[in-house]
Write an enzyme that holds these catalytic residues in place. Structure first.
Site, PDB file in Angstrom:
ATOM      1  N   GLY A 147       0.818  -1.210   0.000  1.00 35.49           N
ATOM      2  CA  GLY A 147       0.000   0.000   0.000  1.00 35.49           C
ATOM      3  C   GLY A 147       0.845   1.250   0.000  1.00 35.49           C
ATOM      4  O   GLY A 147       2.074   1.214   0.080  1.00 35.49           O
ATOM      5  N   GLY A 150       2.674   3.668   1.442  1.00 33.46           N
ATOM      6  CA  GLY A 150       3.275   3.837   2.754  1.00 33.46           C
ATOM      7  C   GLY A 150       3.724   5.241   3.050  1.00 33.46           C
ATOM      8  O   GLY A 150       3.954   5.593   4.208  1.00 33.46           O
ATOM      9  N   LYS A 170       4.375  12.542  -2.297  1.00 34.09           N
ATOM     10  CA  LYS A 170       5.217  11.435  -1.854  1.00 34.09           C
ATOM     11  C   LYS A 170       6.165  11.939  -0.769  1.00 34.09           C
ATOM     12  O   LYS A 170       6.943  12.863  -0.993  1.00 34.09           O
ATOM     13  CB  LYS A 170       6.016  10.862  -3.018  1.00 34.09           C
ATOM     14  CG  LYS A 170       6.868   9.654  -2.628  1.00 34.09           C
ATOM     15  CD  LYS A 170       7.557   9.060  -3.837  1.00 34.09           C
ATOM     16  CE  LYS A 170       8.412   7.855  -3.448  1.00 34.09           C
ATOM     17  NZ  LYS A 170       9.097   7.269  -4.637  1.00 34.09           N
ATOM     18  N   ASP A 179       8.585   5.375   8.082  1.00 35.00           N
ATOM     19  CA  ASP A 179       8.203   6.608   8.769  1.00 35.00           C
ATOM     20  C   ASP A 179       7.320   7.505   7.913  1.00 35.00           C
ATOM     21  O   ASP A 179       6.940   8.601   8.334  1.00 35.00           O
ATOM     22  CB  ASP A 179       9.447   7.384   9.216  1.00 35.00           C
ATOM     23  CG  ASP A 179      10.388   7.735   8.070  1.00 35.00           C
ATOM     24  OD1 ASP A 179       9.979   7.600   6.904  1.00 35.00           O
ATOM     25  OD2 ASP A 179      11.536   8.126   8.347  1.00 35.00           O
ATOM     26  N   ARG A 194       3.874  14.520  -7.458  1.00 32.36           N
ATOM     27  CA  ARG A 194       3.988  13.812  -8.731  1.00 32.36           C
ATOM     28  C   ARG A 194       2.607  13.576  -9.330  1.00 32.36           C
ATOM     29  O   ARG A 194       1.605  13.512  -8.606  1.00 32.36           O
ATOM     30  CB  ARG A 194       4.750  12.500  -8.563  1.00 32.36           C
ATOM     31  CG  ARG A 194       4.137  11.505  -7.599  1.00 32.36           C
ATOM     32  CD  ARG A 194       5.046  10.293  -7.440  1.00 32.36           C
ATOM     33  NE  ARG A 194       4.404   9.229  -6.673  1.00 32.36           N
ATOM     34  CZ  ARG A 194       4.940   8.032  -6.471  1.00 32.36           C
ATOM     35  NH1 ARG A 194       6.117   7.741  -6.983  1.00 32.36           N
ATOM     36  NH2 ARG A 194       4.292   7.119  -5.765  1.00 32.36           N
ATOM     37  N   ARG A 237      -1.568   0.160  -9.862  1.00 33.72           N
ATOM     38  CA  ARG A 237      -0.460  -0.748 -10.118  1.00 33.72           C
ATOM     39  C   ARG A 237      -0.958  -2.171 -10.336  1.00 33.72           C
ATOM     40  O   ARG A 237      -2.088  -2.500  -9.985  1.00 33.72           O
ATOM     41  CB  ARG A 237       0.489  -0.742  -8.909  1.00 33.72           C
ATOM     42  CG  ARG A 237       0.972   0.646  -8.527  1.00 33.72           C
ATOM     43  CD  ARG A 237       1.175   0.778  -7.015  1.00 33.72           C
ATOM     44  NE  ARG A 237       1.511   2.166  -6.660  1.00 33.72           N
ATOM     45  CZ  ARG A 237       2.746   2.637  -6.617  1.00 33.72           C
ATOM     46  NH1 ARG A 237       3.761   1.834  -6.875  1.00 33.72           N
ATOM     47  NH2 ARG A 237       2.979   3.887  -6.317  1.00 33.72           N
ATOM     48  N   ASP A 275       4.405  -4.287  -7.514  1.00 33.61           N
ATOM     49  CA  ASP A 275       3.752  -3.107  -6.964  1.00 33.61           C
ATOM     50  C   ASP A 275       4.356  -1.819  -7.510  1.00 33.61           C
ATOM     51  O   ASP A 275       3.844  -0.730  -7.230  1.00 33.61           O
ATOM     52  CB  ASP A 275       3.818  -3.113  -5.432  1.00 33.61           C
ATOM     53  CG  ASP A 275       5.237  -3.192  -4.903  1.00 33.61           C
ATOM     54  OD1 ASP A 275       5.876  -4.234  -5.119  1.00 33.61           O
ATOM     55  OD2 ASP A 275       5.709  -2.224  -4.273  1.00 33.61           O
ATOM     56  N   ASN A 276       5.420  -1.926  -8.311  1.00 37.05           N
ATOM     57  CA  ASN A 276       6.007  -0.761  -8.965  1.00 37.05           C
ATOM     58  C   ASN A 276       5.724  -0.733 -10.465  1.00 37.05           C
ATOM     59  O   ASN A 276       6.343   0.029 -11.200  1.00 37.05           O
ATOM     60  CB  ASN A 276       7.527  -0.733  -8.749  1.00 37.05           C
ATOM     61  CG  ASN A 276       7.904  -0.485  -7.299  1.00 37.05           C
ATOM     62  OD1 ASN A 276       7.138   0.099  -6.550  1.00 37.05           O
ATOM     63  ND2 ASN A 276       9.074  -0.940  -6.905  1.00 37.05           N
ATOM     64  N   ASP A 282       7.744   5.197  -9.687  1.00 36.54           N
ATOM     65  CA  ASP A 282       8.530   4.819  -8.507  1.00 36.54           C
ATOM     66  C   ASP A 282      10.026   4.841  -8.801  1.00 36.54           C
ATOM     67  O   ASP A 282      10.689   3.798  -8.875  1.00 36.54           O
ATOM     68  CB  ASP A 282       8.088   3.460  -7.974  1.00 36.54           C
ATOM     69  CG  ASP A 282       6.722   3.528  -7.316  1.00 36.54           C
ATOM     70  OD1 ASP A 282       6.139   4.623  -7.278  1.00 36.54           O
ATOM     71  OD2 ASP A 282       6.215   2.502  -6.860  1.00 36.54           O
TER      72      ASP A 282
END
Length: 494
Positions: free
Chosen positions: A98, A100, A116, A128, A179, A186, A259-260, A269
């Site tokens: 997901g 993050g 991002k 984080d 972005r 994805r 996922d990318n 990504d």
């Protein structure tokens, strides 16, 4: 007595926002607001992307917009969210992942907009939720460089920085990349709902993507009119074309996890990416890739493997395994054709001829043996083909194997004589960039930015927006990399 949490202050940017992804429902995301950062400042700005979004020319001077694009103000009309997806990472099923650290604001002028590095989300796992200055500059310049090269990609409106500390291998400072892309969906979004047997949301997602981005899949008669098989084939075609362009310009993605991989065939990504310096087919740009899964020459096969994972995810909708396999098998034809077309253009030919492949292969073999700079070779060859002067040693001087390159240039000359109307010198120059975002150029811009000097970011952006032009005042940016460039380590940590 407790006080109810208040909504963050809002800014009216003048943009009209749609929230189509949010309309899919709560199965797909968690609503949340970005986490503010103190004392933000501009690091890099793209007026091209601002114009594409419909922002006025002076918008990127606005202190209020600076605050909003750092996550300190909410843009009026947006519904910030983090989406859930899953995926395969380095060939292994990683389960739920997901957004993050990326927060989708919404959609305007047909483009989704994400922040991002905007803070923790429910999908941050052990992270984080932040991005650091170095990786944010690399993504900003990398995506704009790819757009300038004509490669399908997400784009970046800006980078904003803050002196807030972020711990990675060392203590660094925070940054946020704004972005954009027509969609950030994805392969992993489909994998998530398929692997968890949530077939109703899977169908909802597929129908949304087909109706929004692939409407021809509803009417295409292939696969007995099965729109989901048609969809898989359409994604396969776009992915093949994208990766063929990567290979042609010497781009290493570095972390081609499912996922990318973007469902529209866009490069997304920008983590441990790199443009080749010395040509090495086995080059591994990601220092976290200890097994070399994502080495440069493996990228086309990895893309097919990722598409196979997407096919598995869509199988509950496609219904017939044979149709899914047939859709995927088109990659084995479309990728070689797309790559051959790109290499023909690099040799100056608008059409593919059977004789072009052996010429290109000979050049690549000689380049690999002598570790010749990839971009400089092709650019010099472009000028050599245009002039073809007997005293022009610009290409020959790149090689230790003089006999080999002399024979290859003779082979190329004979090909040009065989197709005297075939060579398009302008096409060749427009297919072989003078400027690419080399690691050392990015590193120099990053080091200056750490000292609050953002002029090198702006200088690089200027030439990377038009990488096929000469820009003689910036010739130094097209030179050979320094010896220390080989020691730059780029990993997934950002």
């Amino acid at each position: 007595m407790t006080t109810a949490p208040q909504d963050p202050p809002t800014l009216d940017s003048g943009l009209v926002w749609n929230n189509r992804f949010a309309a899919l429902g709560e199965d797909f995301f968690e609503a949340l607001s970005p986490t503010p950062l103190p004392a933000p400042y501009w690091v890099g700005r793209s007026t091209q992307v601002a114009a594409t979004l419909g922002l006025p020319t002076d918008a990127l001077e606005s202190p209020d917009l600076l605050q909003a694009l750092t996550g300190n103000l909410q843009l009026a009309g947006t519904q910030p969210l983090a989406s859930v997806y899953s995926g395969h990472q380095f060939g292994h099923w990683a389960g739920q992942l997901g957004d993050g650290r990326a927060i989708l604001l919404g959609e305007t002028n047909g483009l989704e907009v994400q922040l991002k590095g905007a803070g923790l989300t429910p999908f941050s796992r052990m992270g984080d939720g932040r991005a650091v200055l170095r990786s944010s500059i690399r993504e900003f310049l990398g995506s704009e460089a790819m757009h300038g090269l004509g490669v399908p990609t997400s784009r970046a409106l800006c980078v904003t920085g803050s002196d807030a500390p972020v711990r990675r291998e060392d203590i660094e400072t925070a940054a946020v990349v704004t972005r954009t892309a027509p969609s950030f969906i994805r392969f992993g979004h489909f994998e998530h709902f398929s692997h968890t047997n949530q077939h109703d949301p899977l169908r909802t997602l597929a129908d949304y993507v087909i109706d929004r981005y692939y409407p021809q899949c509803r009417t295409d008669g292939r696969y007995n009119g099965n729109p989901y098989a048609n969809f898989l084939e359409a994604v396969t075609q776009r992915t093949a074309e994208m990766v063929a362009q990567w290979q042609a310009v010497g781009f290493c993605h570095g972390v081609m996890n499912t996922d990318n991989m973007n469902i529209l065939g866009l490069t997304i990504d920008y983590g441990p990416f790199q443009f080749l310096d010395a040509y090495d087919p086995g080059h591994i740009c990601n220092h976290s890739d200890h097994q070399g899964r994502y080495a440069f020459y493996k990228q086309p096969n990895v893309a097919y493997w990722n598409l196979y994972c997407l096919g598995q995810a869509l199988l509950p909708l496609i219904g017939e395994q044979e149709q899914a396999i047939a859709a995927l098998e088109t990659y084995k034809v479309s990728y070689p054709l797309a790559f051959a077309s790109r290499m023909a253009a690099k040799l100056g030919f608008a059409e593919v001829h059977a004789e072009l492949g052996p010429v290109a292969d000979t050049f690549l073999r000689l380049m690999a043996a002598d570790r010749v700079d990839y971009s400089i070779f092709w650019r010099r060859l472009s000028h050599w083909a245009r002039e073809q002067r007997a005293d022009d040693a610009s290409v020959r001087d790149l090689f230790l194997d003089r006999t080999g390159i002399d024979a290859a240039l003779l082979q190329f000359s004979e090909l040009l004589a065989q197709y005297p109307q075939g060579l398009d010198a302008d096409l060749m120059l427009k297919s072989n960039p003078k400027y690419v975002l080399r690691n050392h150029l990015g590193e120099l811009a990053i080091q200056s930015a750490k000292a609050k000097d953002f002029s090198k970011v702006a200088e690089l952006l200027k030439v990377l927006e038009r990488p096929y032009d000469e820009h003689p005042e910036h010739d130094a940016l097209a030179g050979f990399p320094p010896d220390w460039a080989g020691s730059i380590a780029i990993s997934c940590s950002s």
